[in-house]
Design a protein around this motif. Structure first.
Motif, PDB file in Angstrom:
ATOM      1  N   ILE A 169       0.845  -1.209   0.000  1.00 40.11           N
ATOM      2  CA  ILE A 169       0.000   0.000   0.000  1.00 40.11           C
ATOM      3  C   ILE A 169       0.878   1.257   0.000  1.00 40.11           C
ATOM      4  CG2 ILE A 169      -1.614   1.336   1.442  1.00 40.11           C
ATOM      5  CD1 ILE A 169      -2.959  -1.369   2.109  1.00 40.11           C
ATOM      6  N   LEU A 170       1.936   1.237   0.824  1.00 45.43           N
ATOM      7  CA  LEU A 170       2.818   2.409   0.915  1.00 45.43           C
ATOM      8  C   LEU A 170       3.518   2.660  -0.413  1.00 45.43           C
ATOM      9  CD1 LEU A 170       4.463   1.972   4.453  1.00 45.43           C
ATOM     10  CD2 LEU A 170       2.526   3.406   3.810  1.00 45.43           C
ATOM     11  N   GLU A 171       3.940   1.574  -1.049  1.00 43.12           N
ATOM     12  CA  GLU A 171       4.640   1.687  -2.336  1.00 43.12           C
ATOM     13  C   GLU A 171       3.715   2.319  -3.378  1.00 43.12           C
ATOM     14  OE1 GLU A 171       6.667  -2.076  -3.261  1.00 43.12           O
ATOM     15  OE2 GLU A 171       6.114  -1.618  -5.346  1.00 43.12           O
ATOM     16  N   ARG A 172       2.475   1.827  -3.401  1.00 44.53           N
ATOM     17  CA  ARG A 172       1.533   2.318  -4.404  1.00 44.53           C
ATOM     18  C   ARG A 172       1.165   3.794  -4.137  1.00 44.53           C
ATOM     19  NH1 ARG A 172      -3.273   2.233  -7.899  1.00 44.53           N
ATOM     20  NH2 ARG A 172      -3.534   4.467  -7.691  1.00 44.53           N
ATOM     21  N   ARG A 173       0.906   4.132  -2.879  1.00 42.14           N
ATOM     22  CA  ARG A 173       0.449   5.505  -2.608  1.00 42.14           C
ATOM     23  C   ARG A 173       1.569   6.526  -2.771  1.00 42.14           C
ATOM     24  NH1 ARG A 173      -0.776   5.687   3.961  1.00 42.14           N
ATOM     25  NH2 ARG A 173       1.210   6.581   4.554  1.00 42.14           N
ATOM     26  N   PHE A 174       2.818   6.056  -2.701  1.00 45.30           N
ATOM     27  CA  PHE A 174       3.962   6.938  -2.943  1.00 45.30           C
ATOM     28  C   PHE A 174       3.925   7.424  -4.393  1.00 45.30           C
ATOM     29  CE2 PHE A 174       8.417   7.583  -4.185  1.00 45.30           C
ATOM     30  CZ  PHE A 174       8.783   8.527  -3.245  1.00 45.30           C
ATOM     31  N   ASN A 175       3.484   6.541  -5.303  1.00 46.08           N
ATOM     32  CA  ASN A 175       3.423   6.892  -6.736  1.00 46.08           C
ATOM     33  C   ASN A 175       2.136   7.612  -7.110  1.00 46.08           C
ATOM     34  OD1 ASN A 175       5.894   5.654  -7.363  1.00 46.08           O
ATOM     35  ND2 ASN A 175       4.892   3.647  -7.288  1.00 46.08           N
ATOM     36  N   LYS A 176       1.028   7.152  -6.539  1.00 51.12           N
ATOM     37  CA  LYS A 176      -0.278   7.664  -6.960  1.00 51.12           C
ATOM     38  C   LYS A 176      -1.280   7.397  -5.844  1.00 51.12           C
ATOM     39  CE  LYS A 176      -2.705   7.083 -11.301  1.00 51.12           C
ATOM     40  NZ  LYS A 176      -3.157   5.990 -12.110  1.00 51.12           N
ATOM     41  N   PRO A 177      -2.140   8.363  -5.496  1.00 51.09           N
ATOM     42  CA  PRO A 177      -3.104   8.091  -4.410  1.00 51.09           C
ATOM     43  C   PRO A 177      -4.043   6.931  -4.749  1.00 51.09           C
ATOM     44  CG  PRO A 177      -3.268  10.369  -5.198  1.00 51.09           C
ATOM     45  CD  PRO A 177      -2.264   9.700  -6.061  1.00 51.09           C
ATOM     46  N   ILE A 178      -4.445   6.230  -3.708  1.00 48.51           N
ATOM     47  CA  ILE A 178      -5.386   5.114  -3.877  1.00 48.51           C
ATOM     48  C   ILE A 178      -6.792   5.693  -3.721  1.00 48.51           C
ATOM     49  CG2 ILE A 178      -6.069   2.831  -2.971  1.00 48.51           C
ATOM     50  CD1 ILE A 178      -3.173   2.969  -1.550  1.00 48.51           C
ATOM     51  N   LYS A 179      -7.549   5.716  -4.809  1.00 52.89           N
ATOM     52  CA  LYS A 179      -8.842   6.404  -4.740  1.00 52.89           C
ATOM     53  C   LYS A 179     -10.033   5.468  -4.772  1.00 52.89           C
ATOM     54  CE  LYS A 179      -7.552  10.875  -6.587  1.00 52.89           C
ATOM     55  NZ  LYS A 179      -7.489  11.698  -7.768  1.00 52.89           N
ATOM     56  N   THR A 180      -9.946   4.432  -5.559  1.00 55.45           N
ATOM     57  CA  THR A 180     -11.144   3.609  -5.773  1.00 55.45           C
ATOM     58  C   THR A 180     -10.939   2.183  -5.267  1.00 55.45           C
ATOM     59  OG1 THR A 180     -10.450   2.793  -7.930  1.00 55.45           O
ATOM     60  CG2 THR A 180     -11.611   4.912  -7.904  1.00 55.45           C
ATOM     61  N   THR A 181     -12.038   1.467  -5.220  1.00 59.96           N
ATOM     62  CA  THR A 181     -12.007   0.061  -4.796  1.00 59.96           C
ATOM     63  C   THR A 181     -11.090  -0.755  -5.722  1.00 59.96           C
ATOM     64  OG1 THR A 181     -14.032  -0.183  -6.074  1.00 59.96           O
ATOM     65  CG2 THR A 181     -14.293  -0.035  -3.699  1.00 59.96           C
ATOM     66  N   PHE A 182     -11.172  -0.470  -7.026  1.00 63.31           N
ATOM     67  CA  PHE A 182     -10.328  -1.235  -7.953  1.00 63.31           C
ATOM     68  C   PHE A 182      -8.860  -0.819  -7.851  1.00 63.31           C
ATOM     69  CE2 PHE A 182     -13.619  -2.987 -11.261  1.00 63.31           C
ATOM     70  CZ  PHE A 182     -14.337  -3.553 -10.213  1.00 63.31           C
ATOM     71  N   ASP A 183      -8.584   0.456  -7.506  1.00 62.82           N
ATOM     72  CA  ASP A 183      -7.184   0.872  -7.250  1.00 62.82           C
ATOM     73  C   ASP A 183      -6.612  -0.010  -6.152  1.00 62.82           C
ATOM     74  OD1 ASP A 183      -7.326   2.995  -8.983  1.00 62.82           O
ATOM     75  OD2 ASP A 183      -7.470   4.554  -7.435  1.00 62.82           O
ATOM     76  N   LEU A 184      -7.399  -0.198  -5.108  1.00 61.99           N
ATOM     77  CA  LEU A 184      -6.920  -0.987  -3.968  1.00 61.99           C
ATOM     78  C   LEU A 184      -6.709  -2.443  -4.384  1.00 61.99           C
ATOM     79  CD1 LEU A 184      -6.298  -1.345  -0.933  1.00 61.99           C
ATOM     80  CD2 LEU A 184      -8.737  -1.614  -0.527  1.00 61.99           C
ATOM     81  N   MET A 185      -7.669  -2.978  -5.104  1.00 63.38           N
ATOM     82  CA  MET A 185      -7.565  -4.394  -5.481  1.00 63.38           C
ATOM     83  C   MET A 185      -6.400  -4.636  -6.443  1.00 63.38           C
ATOM     84  SD  MET A 185     -11.554  -5.164  -5.789  1.00 63.38           S
ATOM     85  CE  MET A 185     -11.522  -6.881  -6.223  1.00 63.38           C
ATOM     86  N   ASN A 186      -6.151  -3.653  -7.304  1.00 68.03           N
ATOM     87  CA  ASN A 186      -5.072  -3.826  -8.287  1.00 68.03           C
ATOM     88  C   ASN A 186      -3.677  -3.835  -7.657  1.00 68.03           C
ATOM     89  OD1 ASN A 186      -6.735  -4.181 -10.447  1.00 68.03           O
ATOM     90  ND2 ASN A 186      -6.856  -1.990 -10.933  1.00 68.03           N
ATOM     91  N   ILE A 187      -3.595  -3.415  -6.398  1.00 62.87           N
ATOM     92  CA  ILE A 187      -2.300  -3.463  -5.707  1.00 62.87           C
ATOM     93  C   ILE A 187      -1.896  -4.917  -5.472  1.00 62.87           C
ATOM     94  CG2 ILE A 187      -1.106  -2.862  -3.555  1.00 62.87           C
ATOM     95  CD1 ILE A 187      -2.958  -0.435  -3.325  1.00 62.87           C
ATOM     96  N   PHE A 188      -2.925  -5.753  -5.316  1.00 67.74           N
ATOM     97  CA  PHE A 188      -2.672  -7.162  -4.991  1.00 67.74           C
ATOM     98  C   PHE A 188      -3.069  -8.002  -6.200  1.00 67.74           C
ATOM     99  CE2 PHE A 188      -3.947  -4.698  -1.344  1.00 67.74           C
ATOM    100  CZ  PHE A 188      -2.852  -4.865  -0.520  1.00 67.74           C
ATOM    101  N   LEU A 189      -2.092  -8.421  -6.954  1.00 68.97           N
ATOM    102  CA  LEU A 189      -2.439  -9.063  -8.222  1.00 68.97           C
ATOM    103  C   LEU A 189      -3.017 -10.468  -8.041  1.00 68.97           C
ATOM    104  CD1 LEU A 189       0.355  -7.592 -10.416  1.00 68.97           C
ATOM    105  CD2 LEU A 189      -2.074  -7.103 -10.547  1.00 68.97           C
ATOM    106  N   LEU A 190      -2.545 -11.193  -7.059  1.00 68.74           N
ATOM    107  CA  LEU A 190      -3.066 -12.523  -6.720  1.00 68.74           C
ATOM    108  C   LEU A 190      -3.331 -13.370  -7.982  1.00 68.74           C
ATOM    109  CD1 LEU A 190      -5.748 -11.557  -3.993  1.00 68.74           C
ATOM    110  CD2 LEU A 190      -3.355 -12.018  -3.627  1.00 68.74           C
ATOM    111  N   LYS A 191      -2.317 -13.398  -8.851  1.00 71.14           N
ATOM    112  CA  LYS A 191      -2.507 -14.038 -10.161  1.00 71.14           C
ATOM    113  C   LYS A 191      -2.828 -15.523 -10.077  1.00 71.14           C
ATOM    114  CE  LYS A 191      -0.072 -11.253 -13.501  1.00 71.14           C
ATOM    115  NZ  LYS A 191       1.313 -10.888 -13.754  1.00 71.14           N
ATOM    116  N   LYS A 192      -2.045 -16.247  -9.264  1.00 74.23           N
ATOM    117  CA  LYS A 192      -2.216 -17.707  -9.263  1.00 74.23           C
ATOM    118  C   LYS A 192      -3.122 -18.195  -8.139  1.00 74.23           C
ATOM    119  CE  LYS A 192       2.131 -18.535 -11.511  1.00 74.23           C
ATOM    120  NZ  LYS A 192       3.549 -18.563 -11.212  1.00 74.23           N
TER     121      LYS A 192
END
Ligand SMILES: C[S@@+](CC[C@H](N)C(=O)[O-])C[C@H]1O[C@@H](n2cnc3c(N)ncnc32)[C@H](O)[C@@H]1O
Length: 312
Positions: A169-192
């Motif tokens: 979360i800290l890494e992401r918000r350093f680059n760009k504020p977390i505004k939406t539900t999908f912004d938050l979810m996209n931080i965690f890719l959980l691909k597999k």
């Protein structure tokens, strides 16, 4: 009672079990501190007699707006249940026969695509039950310190890897504020990760934020203390909770009249303090929805009901 109206807003959970065990005096005064869609309130009114009074509250303005109950025994207020005593004073009431709380959020709130409670919709991370409250989930995610965020995910989400979650979360918000539900979810890719595990992860992540936004743990503790003061001897309190953090607090409070500190500080109650314990449990075992209720209303599956009676 307009069954259709409340089931579109919220399908009440453990309705019969909570109402029937709450009523000790059919002409008594009762409080439903989480009105929601009014399912419990209308069922209560149906079982109460002519001289009874039902005070209800909800901190969400939309719940108040949606009220459909027209009954001279009923009064509804927009307020937080921590102010239960104040609301009773306002109504010139000192003591009541029963208090009901059905914690958490209503289906109306979670299914509303603009409230930000659900990861199913892409919208602003709001999550405030009371639209007048100052801090949304967006504020918390972008402004809270590392330690405060860790506390939320470790304590309320019970994530063992809370530190890792916070780092991301800290890494992401350093680059760009977390505004939406999908912004938050996209931080965690959980691909597999399987769909089931993904759903569990995001449910806990969203739930832990919601608990912080709405100060749910402190409100619950305050409400329990206030309730123990306003109940008549022999009066009852019924609480439906939806996660183990709340249930542990309720169970411990009903048994001891106090709140448990951290594990390492477990409180030992002396025998004279034991005589001050305000409640007697009505059921030794917790009450859960039966399989039929869970089939008809899958959202009821995590519900847990505890009922206690006020001692002298
Ligand atoms: C699960 S719903 C209650 C549903 C209700 N029993 C029914 O039958 O429709 C929970 C409600 O409690 C409200 N609520 C949660 N915390 C509250 C608080 N601290 N004070 C007042 N209302 C609260 C929420 O806004 C929500 O409407």
């Amino acid at each position: 009672m307009n069954l259709q109206h409340y089931s579109y807003y919220h399908n009440p959970v453990l309705l019969k079990e909570s109402i029937e065990n709450l009523i000790t005096d059919k002409n008594g005064i009762y409080v439903d501190v989480t009105f929601g869609g009014g399912g419990h309130s209308s069922a209560l009114l149906k079982r109460l007699d002519r001289k009874a009074i039902l005070i209800a509250l909800d901190k969400d303005k939309e719940a108040i707006k949606n009220n459909f109950i027209k009954d001279e025994r009923f009064r509804l207020f927009h307020d937080n249940f921590i102010h239960i005593k104040h609301i009773l004073n306002y109504n010139h009431i000192q003591k009541v026969s029963g208090v009901l709380a059905d914690l958490g959020i209503s289906s109306y709130q979670i299914d509303n695509p603009i409230r930000g409670f659900s990861y199913r919709f892409n919208c602003i991370l709001d999550m405030r039950m009371n639209q007048d409250d100052p801090y949304s989930a967006q504020y918390i995610l972008n402004k809270y310190s590392k330690n405060k965020l860790f506390h939320i995910f470790y304590e309320y989400g019970e994530f063992k890897n809370a530190r890792k979650i916070v780092e991301k979360i800290l890494e992401r918000r350093f680059n760009k504020p977390i505004k939406t539900t999908f912004d938050l979810m996209n931080i965690f890719l959980l691909k597999k990760v399987s769909f089931k595990r993904k759903r569990r992860f995001f449910s806990r992540l969203f739930q832990s934020l919601r608990i912080e936004v709405n100060n749910e743990i402190n409100c619950l503790k305050h409400f329990l203390l206030e309730s123990s003061k306003i109940l008549l001897p022999g009066g009852r309190i019924a609480i439906i909770s939806y996660h183990s953090i709340e249930d542990r607090i309720i169970k411990y409070f009903f048994k001891t009249g106090i709140f448990q500190k951290k594990k390492e500080e477990t409180i030992i109650i002396s025998s004279d303090k034991k005589s001050m314990i305000p409640f007697k449990m009505i059921h030794k075992k917790i009450i859960k929805p039966n399989s039929l209720e869970i089939i008809n209303n899958p959202r009821s599956r995590s519900a847990r009901l505890r009922i206690a009676e006020k001692l002298l």
